[in-house]
Design an enzyme around this catalytic site. Sequence first.
Site, mmCIF file in Angstrom:
data_model
loop_
_atom_site.group_PDB
_atom_site.id
_atom_site.type_symbol
_atom_site.label_atom_id
_atom_site.label_comp_id
_atom_site.label_asym_id
_atom_site.label_seq_id
_atom_site.Cartn_x
_atom_site.Cartn_y
_atom_site.Cartn_z
ATOM 1 N N HIS A 31 -16.877 -5.294 2.091
ATOM 2 C CA HIS A 31 -16.336 -5.178 3.439
ATOM 3 C C HIS A 31 -17.238 -4.413 4.403
ATOM 4 O O HIS A 31 -17.137 -4.605 5.607
ATOM 5 C CB HIS A 31 -14.943 -4.541 3.399
ATOM 6 N N GLU A 86 -5.654 6.015 -0.599
ATOM 7 C CA GLU A 86 -7.115 5.985 -0.608
ATOM 8 C C GLU A 86 -7.724 7.370 -0.489
ATOM 9 O O GLU A 86 -8.633 7.611 0.295
ATOM 10 C CB GLU A 86 -7.617 5.076 0.536
ATOM 11 N N LYS A 127 -1.466 -0.958 3.860
ATOM 12 C CA LYS A 127 -2.430 -0.644 4.918
ATOM 13 C C LYS A 127 -2.042 -1.378 6.189
ATOM 14 O O LYS A 127 -1.835 -2.587 6.177
ATOM 15 C CB LYS A 127 -3.830 -1.067 4.494
ATOM 16 N N ARG A 187 9.680 6.983 13.512
ATOM 17 C CA ARG A 187 8.940 7.548 12.359
ATOM 18 C C ARG A 187 9.172 6.755 11.075
ATOM 19 O O ARG A 187 9.021 7.285 9.980
ATOM 20 C CB ARG A 187 9.296 9.016 12.126
ATOM 21 N N ARG A 230 -8.939 3.427 -4.738
ATOM 22 C CA ARG A 230 -8.558 2.306 -3.891
ATOM 23 C C ARG A 230 -9.694 1.815 -3.014
ATOM 24 O O ARG A 230 -9.772 0.635 -2.660
ATOM 25 C CB ARG A 230 -7.365 2.714 -3.017
ATOM 26 N N HIS A 285 -13.139 -14.084 8.357
ATOM 27 C CA HIS A 285 -13.145 -12.835 7.588
ATOM 28 C C HIS A 285 -13.587 -13.092 6.143
ATOM 29 O O HIS A 285 -14.415 -12.363 5.589
ATOM 30 C CB HIS A 285 -11.746 -12.217 7.612
ATOM 31 N N ASN A 317 -12.672 -2.221 -1.074
ATOM 32 C CA ASN A 317 -13.502 -2.548 0.085
ATOM 33 C C ASN A 317 -14.824 -3.196 -0.296
ATOM 34 O O ASN A 317 -15.685 -3.396 0.566
ATOM 35 C CB ASN A 317 -13.781 -1.288 0.906
ATOM 36 N N HIS A 325 -17.709 -6.515 7.393
ATOM 37 C CA HIS A 325 -17.166 -6.130 8.703
ATOM 38 C C HIS A 325 -18.262 -6.052 9.760
ATOM 39 O O HIS A 325 -18.048 -6.413 10.911
ATOM 40 C CB HIS A 325 -16.459 -4.774 8.617
ATOM 41 N N LYS A 357 -4.715 -6.034 -7.273
ATOM 42 C CA LYS A 357 -4.488 -5.117 -6.150
ATOM 43 C C LYS A 357 -3.500 -4.028 -6.546
ATOM 44 O O LYS A 357 -3.690 -2.850 -6.235
ATOM 45 C CB LYS A 357 -3.988 -5.893 -4.936
ATOM 46 N N GLU A 376 -11.152 -12.973 -0.811
ATOM 47 C CA GLU A 376 -10.533 -11.734 -1.307
ATOM 48 C C GLU A 376 -10.083 -11.912 -2.755
ATOM 49 O O GLU A 376 -10.144 -10.983 -3.554
ATOM 50 C CB GLU A 376 -9.327 -11.335 -0.438
#
Lengths: 356, 356
Positions: free
Chosen positions: A241, A229, A134, A112, A234, A258, A238, A245, A219, A176
């Site tokens: 993206h 998020e 993330k 955990r 936040r 990417h 994206n 994506h 960031k 980015e």
Amino acid sequence: MTMKTMMTTQLENGRETQVLLADGLKDLSSHLGEYGRNVLWVFDTNTAKLFKQLPPSNVVLESGESSKTFSSLERILGAALDEGLARDGRIIGFGGGVVCDMAALAASVYMRGCRLTLVPTTLLAMVDASVGGKTAIDFKGMKNMVGSFYPASEVLLSIDTLRTLNDKEFLNGLAEVIKHALLSQNEELYKFLLIKKNEILSRQPEALTTLVELSLMVKKWFIEQDPTETKGIRQFLNLGHTFGHALESSSHYGMWGHGACVAWGTCRALEAGIAIGIGDKAYASGATKLFKSYGYEIDYRIGRGDWIEFRDHLLKDKKKADGKVLFVLLEKQGTASLHPLELQLVQHLVIAKPIF
Amino acid sequence: MTMKTMMTTQLENGRETQVLLADGLKDLSSHLGEYGRNVLWVFDTNTAKLFKQLPPSNVVLESGESSKTFSSLERILGAALDEGLARDGRIIGFGGGVVCDMAALAASVYMRGCRLTLVPTTLLAMVDASVGGKTAIDFKGMKNMVGSFYPASEVLLSIDTLRTLNDKEFLNGLAEVIKHALLSQNEELYKFLLIKKNEILSRQPEALTTLVELSLMVKKWFIEQDPTETKGIRQFLNLGHTFGHALESSSHYGMWGHGACVAWGTCRALEAGIAIGIGDKAYASGATKLFKSYGYEIDYRIGRGDWIEFRDHLLKDKKKADGKVLFVLLEKQGTASLHPLELQLVQHLVIAKPIF
């Protein structure tokens, strides 16, 4: 130990990420050597080559997106267990975005949550996967479908690793950075990108250090306000993206990196903002030119025959409300907002002639 | 809707768990029916039988600990993806501890976190797996080795489900309740257990409702102070579990239930406290008698031949510092502390004649 603190991010729950700047790989290695036992290293086949002899406890993943799987996760967790790593043990991810993501996801669920150090070795990993917590794996063909939020306690940067990247890999990260420049509350990074293009593309160390620092500052602003998020802030990271994506996931575009997809997607988002009447046309035109000046294929259109597959990937996006896919659009510098777009408009934007 | 709020836990990050009490299964079903689509149900083969017709989006796990695996996790996540569940979708775990754990772990990683409702149907799940957000799977033969902290937004209790449990299953949960009684800052639950033994064992609804509520109040106290077990407080809820898990994991003791192992382990911890001079002898004796009065096999000793396997399981425990396994011991009512124990003492405690 001569590492300098570049930045510290403060997340909720007292979690803090220290970003440290190493003076070369040797400096980095000596810092990491101080951890002693009770650590597990994660490399990929590329970064493992940087060491004459690998540290004794290690997992080496195949390089590339195909390693972002449950099976890699189980390999790392199994190795941690075999090494007798306890909850106070540390997983060290040494590599690009895939290695950082996998090491972080493993650390987030091992007992955990154990300690985590990330050593991002690509520009993309430095500005995207290293801070903010993330983590994700791909699942059933969908990118980043399964994951967690788990900030590293420590991120170690060695700028000289950026000089060994090939151009495609470097541009992967730079997209980015440019995206961060558009989202920033100030124009510092945007101007730096305009003025220092030659220094950046020729990878001068001082320019790269400033580039990474300014990009991480943007960031930091977003993730500190909205670590998981859930507050509608936040998610603006994206930008580009959702379009990107879908392109990246579509089978015909496997050779696009990417970054190339994000650059392309960001420009589609800029056009979408204009199409629905919220975007500043002059700003969108300037930002598109900035991407082009760094060599991105912004004018690319997807083939009509690829639309169905592209659309199907769009519809599986995580940013949905009431069944509609939401797109991050940009009004002007630093002002993003979320909008559902009609599929017909999306189709037009990705197939028809570009505006700029 | 007639559900009453029994309790609300406030965790960090604004996360809140509402515990609602249903007036029977019908009341529960009508509440759950209000969610409509965008949900995925998780049952096991036992709880699936409670429905004449299962809700359309569902996963049914084999009942039992053997379902706490990566493969179950992937089944749930795959079903969620097939159903098109978005980040604002909800996973509903309807069953015992295994179902609650698996549903919660899946919800914690699906798109980095979707909504979660738990409907615990056993006493163990109600007092142990429902609030507090611990999720886990077993890995390489080790219990709860991989998991996360992810509190449900909603926990729905229907006390009448407790009347359908067999005695072994009921005692599984009751051991955790008695453990909570010893850890509580007040004596309310302890006294309730002493006075209402007959009502509890005959499962009178009012007695069960109070039992669950008092037990959850103790758990709430610990988890609100230390949601992710990093502040040295929540770990005390593991009283009896280091001894107990080792017994539970040892192959010869497969037929012992979790509760029987925890009861046995808690009494070993009480004895250990006396052995190292911190435990109150009269209190330990009284607590041991309380366990015995509810029918637990406290005097059981493990066979000499089983010690090696027992020890190996001990040494893989998560609660370690500097390589030493740490045990939660009890000084007196509500006063726990963490201690490394020499293996020779542990061996003596589990093999030699009991003190009380």
